[in-house]
Design a protein around this motif. Sequence first.
Motif, PDB file in Angstrom:
ATOM      1  N   TRP A  57     -11.362  -5.173  -4.438  1.00 53.87           N
ATOM      2  CA  TRP A  57     -11.612  -5.141  -3.180  1.00 53.87           C
ATOM      3  C   TRP A  57     -10.553  -5.002  -2.219  1.00 53.87           C
ATOM      4  O   TRP A  57     -10.585  -4.051  -1.183  1.00 53.87           O
ATOM      5  CB  TRP A  57     -12.502  -6.422  -2.760  1.00 53.87           C
ATOM      6  CG  TRP A  57     -13.873  -6.553  -3.534  1.00 53.87           C
ATOM      7  CD1 TRP A  57     -14.019  -7.281  -4.196  1.00 53.87           C
ATOM      8  CD2 TRP A  57     -15.004  -5.777  -2.858  1.00 53.87           C
ATOM      9  NE1 TRP A  57     -15.725  -7.276  -4.345  1.00 53.87           N
ATOM     10  CE2 TRP A  57     -16.195  -6.396  -3.526  1.00 53.87           C
ATOM     11  CE3 TRP A  57     -15.360  -4.924  -2.058  1.00 53.87           C
ATOM     12  CZ2 TRP A  57     -17.482  -5.853  -3.182  1.00 53.87           C
ATOM     13  CZ3 TRP A  57     -16.747  -4.374  -1.859  1.00 53.87           C
ATOM     14  CH2 TRP A  57     -17.563  -4.800  -2.678  1.00 53.87           C
ATOM     15  N   VAL A  58      -9.479  -5.644  -2.566  1.00 53.51           N
ATOM     16  CA  VAL A  58      -8.266  -5.396  -1.819  1.00 53.51           C
ATOM     17  C   VAL A  58      -7.732  -4.081  -1.843  1.00 53.51           C
ATOM     18  O   VAL A  58      -7.292  -3.623  -0.886  1.00 53.51           O
ATOM     19  CB  VAL A  58      -6.945  -6.588  -2.171  1.00 53.51           C
ATOM     20  CG1 VAL A  58      -5.945  -6.279  -1.438  1.00 53.51           C
ATOM     21  CG2 VAL A  58      -7.571  -7.851  -1.962  1.00 53.51           C
ATOM     22  N   LEU A  59      -7.673  -3.656  -3.093  1.00 55.87           N
ATOM     23  CA  LEU A  59      -7.218  -2.014  -3.247  1.00 55.87           C
ATOM     24  C   LEU A  59      -7.970  -1.149  -2.570  1.00 55.87           C
ATOM     25  O   LEU A  59      -7.558   0.112  -2.027  1.00 55.87           O
ATOM     26  CB  LEU A  59      -7.106  -2.104  -4.803  1.00 55.87           C
ATOM     27  CG  LEU A  59      -6.394  -0.731  -5.092  1.00 55.87           C
ATOM     28  CD1 LEU A  59      -4.899  -0.529  -4.761  1.00 55.87           C
ATOM     29  CD2 LEU A  59      -6.201  -0.479  -6.699  1.00 55.87           C
ATOM     30  N   LEU A  60      -9.236  -1.398  -2.665  1.00 53.27           N
ATOM     31  CA  LEU A  60     -10.167  -0.379  -1.934  1.00 53.27           C
ATOM     32  C   LEU A  60      -9.897  -0.381  -0.355  1.00 53.27           C
ATOM     33  O   LEU A  60      -9.641   0.404   0.296  1.00 53.27           O
ATOM     34  CB  LEU A  60     -11.832  -0.729  -2.165  1.00 53.27           C
ATOM     35  CG  LEU A  60     -12.211  -0.460  -3.440  1.00 53.27           C
ATOM     36  CD1 LEU A  60     -13.634  -1.009  -3.814  1.00 53.27           C
ATOM     37  CD2 LEU A  60     -12.187   1.007  -3.797  1.00 53.27           C
ATOM     38  N   GLY A  61      -9.731  -1.540   0.124  1.00 55.47           N
ATOM     39  CA  GLY A  61      -9.235  -1.889   1.494  1.00 55.47           C
ATOM     40  C   GLY A  61      -8.088  -1.082   1.755  1.00 55.47           C
ATOM     41  O   GLY A  61      -7.896  -0.276   3.172  1.00 55.47           O
ATOM     42  N   VAL A  62      -7.117  -1.282   1.119  1.00 56.83           N
ATOM     43  CA  VAL A  62      -5.702  -0.787   1.216  1.00 56.83           C
ATOM     44  C   VAL A  62      -5.635   0.744   1.475  1.00 56.83           C
ATOM     45  O   VAL A  62      -5.429   1.524   2.348  1.00 56.83           O
ATOM     46  CB  VAL A  62      -4.740  -1.308   0.439  1.00 56.83           C
ATOM     47  CG1 VAL A  62      -3.262  -0.257   0.178  1.00 56.83           C
ATOM     48  CG2 VAL A  62      -4.383  -2.656   0.488  1.00 56.83           C
ATOM     49  N   LEU A  63      -6.456   1.433   0.181  1.00 53.09           N
ATOM     50  CA  LEU A  63      -6.664   2.923   0.113  1.00 53.09           C
ATOM     51  C   LEU A  63      -7.305   3.399   1.311  1.00 53.09           C
ATOM     52  O   LEU A  63      -6.812   4.723   1.827  1.00 53.09           O
ATOM     53  CB  LEU A  63      -7.238   3.038  -1.147  1.00 53.09           C
ATOM     54  CG  LEU A  63      -6.304   3.088  -2.473  1.00 53.09           C
ATOM     55  CD1 LEU A  63      -6.876   3.294  -3.690  1.00 53.09           C
ATOM     56  CD2 LEU A  63      -4.910   4.048  -2.243  1.00 53.09           C
TER      57      LEU A  63
END
Length: 249
Positions: free
Chosen positions: A199-205
């Motif tokens: 979820w965090v990686l999706l937000g960062v990207l």
Amino acid sequence: MSSGLLLAILIAVFVGGIAQRVAGIGFGLLLAPFFIVALGPYPGVVVTNVCGMLAAGLVIRHVWQRIDWKMYVSLAVPAALGVLLGTYAASVLPVGPLEIGVGIFMLAALTSSLVLNRTEMVLRGGSPKAAAGLLAGISNSMAGAGVPAVSAYAVLAKWPQASFMATMQPFLATLSIVTLAAHAVVDPGEWPQLAWWLWVLLGVLTVAGLRTGSRLAPHVPESTARRVVVVLAYLGAVSALVKGIIDLQ
């Protein structure tokens, strides 16, 4: 989820962020097919709408002054009704045939809009707006692809790209929120089981893609942005059609 599919999803998130900032649409259209294949129909649509809501919400502050709020209301109200109708229909009727029908209809609408755009015809009045919003709500609730209907309307109404791009942000954010709420109430299903770090990686990207798009947007001609809109709209219509075929199996 295989490592190859995960990599494809992460690339799609970044590219989708760029498209969202440059053309006003594209984030959900690019993500929906990957998430649906990876997670299944219900979780895939949910994650697509969560990410789409985030992307559109982050862009709003950059385009606030160009938003046509009257147009937004004309599209958002029937779209909300369309979400309710689509979610209910999907809960009581076979989903596959419904999505195939939506996909075929959107492809026909887009193709017709491009053909008619070569003529002097210009759509006016409230009925075409209401129809576009209604179909956007139905297709978004079932396939995570609500943009093609509005894109077809934009072509026929000769809606200026700058205003279209800006107005799509609150419209898409609202569409995602209503879709998530309707699914939770009318057609509750299992919440997507994703690791917290994903979820965090999706937000960062998502943020990275939007920032890259912000740098590119001033250098993209309006005519090019409009072509990107049409191509992405076709992608959304095809994804709805493919999702319907997958659900038939």
